[in-house]
Design an enzyme around this catalytic site. Structure first.
Site, PDB file in Angstrom:
ATOM      1  N   GLY A  45      46.672  10.388 -29.535  1.00  0.00           N
ATOM      2  CA  GLY A  45      48.011  10.187 -30.111  1.00  0.00           C
ATOM      3  C   GLY A  45      49.206  10.659 -29.231  1.00  0.00           C
ATOM      4  O   GLY A  45      50.067   9.839 -29.426  1.00  0.00           O
ATOM      5  N   ASP A 101      51.605  14.318 -30.767  1.00  0.00           N
ATOM      6  CA  ASP A 101      52.240  13.245 -31.540  1.00  0.00           C
ATOM      7  C   ASP A 101      52.747  13.970 -32.817  1.00  0.00           C
ATOM      8  O   ASP A 101      53.759  13.742 -33.339  1.00  0.00           O
ATOM      9  CB  ASP A 101      51.582  11.933 -31.745  1.00  0.00           C
ATOM     10  CG  ASP A 101      50.098  12.217 -32.262  1.00  0.00           C
ATOM     11  OD1 ASP A 101      49.556  13.392 -31.997  1.00  0.00           O
ATOM     12  OD2 ASP A 101      49.629  11.266 -32.785  1.00  0.00           O
ATOM     13  N   ASP A 104      49.781  18.418 -38.221  1.00  0.00           N
ATOM     14  CA  ASP A 104      49.490  18.171 -39.646  1.00  0.00           C
ATOM     15  C   ASP A 104      48.912  19.348 -40.380  1.00  0.00           C
ATOM     16  O   ASP A 104      49.632  20.224 -40.663  1.00  0.00           O
ATOM     17  CB  ASP A 104      48.810  16.726 -40.157  1.00  0.00           C
ATOM     18  CG  ASP A 104      48.981  16.428 -41.500  1.00  0.00           C
ATOM     19  OD1 ASP A 104      48.907  17.407 -42.353  1.00  0.00           O
ATOM     20  OD2 ASP A 104      48.573  15.031 -41.712  1.00  0.00           O
ATOM     21  N   ASP A 160      47.506   6.585 -35.238  1.00  0.00           N
ATOM     22  CA  ASP A 160      46.685   5.355 -35.609  1.00  0.00           C
ATOM     23  C   ASP A 160      46.377   5.475 -36.788  1.00  0.00           C
ATOM     24  O   ASP A 160      46.094   6.682 -37.396  1.00  0.00           O
ATOM     25  CB  ASP A 160      45.511   5.764 -34.535  1.00  0.00           C
ATOM     26  CG  ASP A 160      44.689   6.586 -34.834  1.00  0.00           C
ATOM     27  OD1 ASP A 160      44.702   7.705 -34.698  1.00  0.00           O
ATOM     28  OD2 ASP A 160      43.258   6.233 -35.150  1.00  0.00           O
TER      29      ASP A 160
HETATM   30  C1  PRP Z   1      45.745  13.456 -34.860  1.00  0.00           C
HETATM   31  C2  PRP Z   1      46.893  13.633 -34.021  1.00  0.00           C
HETATM   32  C3  PRP Z   1      47.075  15.259 -33.851  1.00  0.00           C
HETATM   33  C4  PRP Z   1      46.423  15.772 -34.981  1.00  0.00           C
HETATM   34  C5  PRP Z   1      47.087  16.334 -36.184  1.00  0.00           C
HETATM   35  O1  PRP Z   1      44.751  13.203 -33.722  1.00  0.00           O
HETATM   36  O2  PRP Z   1      47.062  12.958 -32.990  1.00  0.00           O
HETATM   37  O3  PRP Z   1      46.318  15.439 -32.475  1.00  0.00           O
HETATM   38  O4  PRP Z   1      45.279  14.544 -35.631  1.00  0.00           O
HETATM   39  O5  PRP Z   1      46.326  16.616 -37.162  1.00  0.00           O
HETATM   40  P1  PRP Z   1      46.163  18.303 -37.638  1.00  0.00           P
HETATM   41  O6  PRP Z   1      47.317  18.943 -37.523  1.00  0.00           O
HETATM   42  O7  PRP Z   1      45.687  17.956 -38.979  1.00  0.00           O
HETATM   43  O8  PRP Z   1      44.819  18.624 -36.771  1.00  0.00           O
HETATM   44  P2  PRP Z   1      43.382  12.667 -34.186  1.00  0.00           P
HETATM   45  O9  PRP Z   1      42.350  13.625 -34.482  1.00  0.00           O
HETATM   46  O10 PRP Z   1      43.506  11.495 -35.078  1.00  0.00           O
HETATM   47  O11 PRP Z   1      42.859  11.914 -32.796  1.00  0.00           O
HETATM   48  P3  PRP Z   1      43.770  10.840 -31.770  1.00  0.00           P
HETATM   49  O12 PRP Z   1      44.862  11.829 -31.308  1.00  0.00           O
HETATM   50  O13 PRP Z   1      42.792  10.669 -30.955  1.00  0.00           O
HETATM   51  O14 PRP Z   1      44.046   9.784 -32.801  1.00  0.00           O
HETATM   52 MG    MG Z   2      43.905   9.678 -34.964  1.00  0.00          MG
HETATM   53 MN    MN Z   3      45.537  13.660 -31.627  1.00  0.00          MN
END
Ligand code: PRP
Ligand code: MG
Ligand code: MN
Length: 184
Positions: A45, A101, A104, A160
């Site tokens: 991300g 990115d 959350d 995504d």
């Molecule tokens: C998403 C985003 C962060 C994380 C944030 O990654 O890119 O890295 O989740 O969420 P959190 O604070 O609840 O942990 P994801 O796991 O979707 O992997 P990606 O970056 O490959 O899409």
């Molecule tokens: Mg993701």
């Molecule tokens: Mn991520």
């Protein structure tokens, strides 16, 4: 084409690029004179954000990548963070800047901070494009934040849904029917 799946734009390309520039300036100031910095791009991300940010960081830094995943393409955290690919650099004694990115639930960030802290980093700071404080389930805080965002599932500029929409130059909200047709 991708635009057709977006209900509304939250941050336009211009707004994002302007904010990235400001963050880059701030980081250039804060890390001036430091030759010990490793910028960690959290795949997948954070890739777009990190590359854009580095363009505005006029500092001596090394670049590294870590791949962690917890959403598995869906709209809610699975609760487990998996390390898919580790850093190349030994970060013992280094000053680390983690680029994300979005923060959350905070689980991904906490996982990474604990990991890098355990390896003896000299300092660990976090720069995230988006911060969703209302989503926080564990204690994790970013030092540099692009925008605080409301509690909605966002896509674009690295974020995504099912692996898609990362290449949108803006951040937006998907139309509900995109989720509804997920299992078609
Ligand atoms: C998403 C985003 C962060 C994380 C944030 O990654 O890119 O890295 O989740 O969420 P959190 O604070 O609840 O942990 P994801 O796991 O979707 O992997 P990606 O970056 O490959 O899409
Ligand atoms: Mg993701
Ligand atoms: Mn991520």
């Amino acid at each position: 084409m991708l635009d057709n799946d977006i209900e509304r734009v939250i941050y336009s390309r211009d707004q994002i690029q302007q904010r990235v520039k400001e963050l880059g300036k701030q980081l250039t100031h804060d890390y001036a004179g430091n030759k010990n910095l490793v910028v960690v791009d959290v795949l997948t991300g954070a890739s777009l954000f990190t590359i854009d940010l580095l363009e505005h960081m006029d500092v001596y830094c090394r670049m590294d990548f870590v791949d962690v995943s917890s959403y598995k393409g869906g709209t809610s955290s699975t609760g487990t963070v998996t390390l898919l690919h580790d850093l190349k650099n030994d970060i013992k004694g280094k000053d680390v800047l983690i680029c994300e990115d979005i923060v959350d639930t905070g689980r991904t960030l906490k996982f990474l901070m604990d990991l890098l802290d355990g390896r003896g980093a000299n300092s660990i700071k976090v720069c995230t494009m988006l911060d969703k404080p209302s989503g926080r389930l564990v204690d994790a805080k970013a030092d540099y934040v692009g925008f605080n965002v409301p509690n909605e599932f966002l896509v674009g500029y690295g974020l995504d849904y099912d692996g898609y929409y990362r290449n949108l130059p803006y951040v937006g909200v998907l139309k509900p029917e995109v989720y509804e047709h997920h299992n078609d």
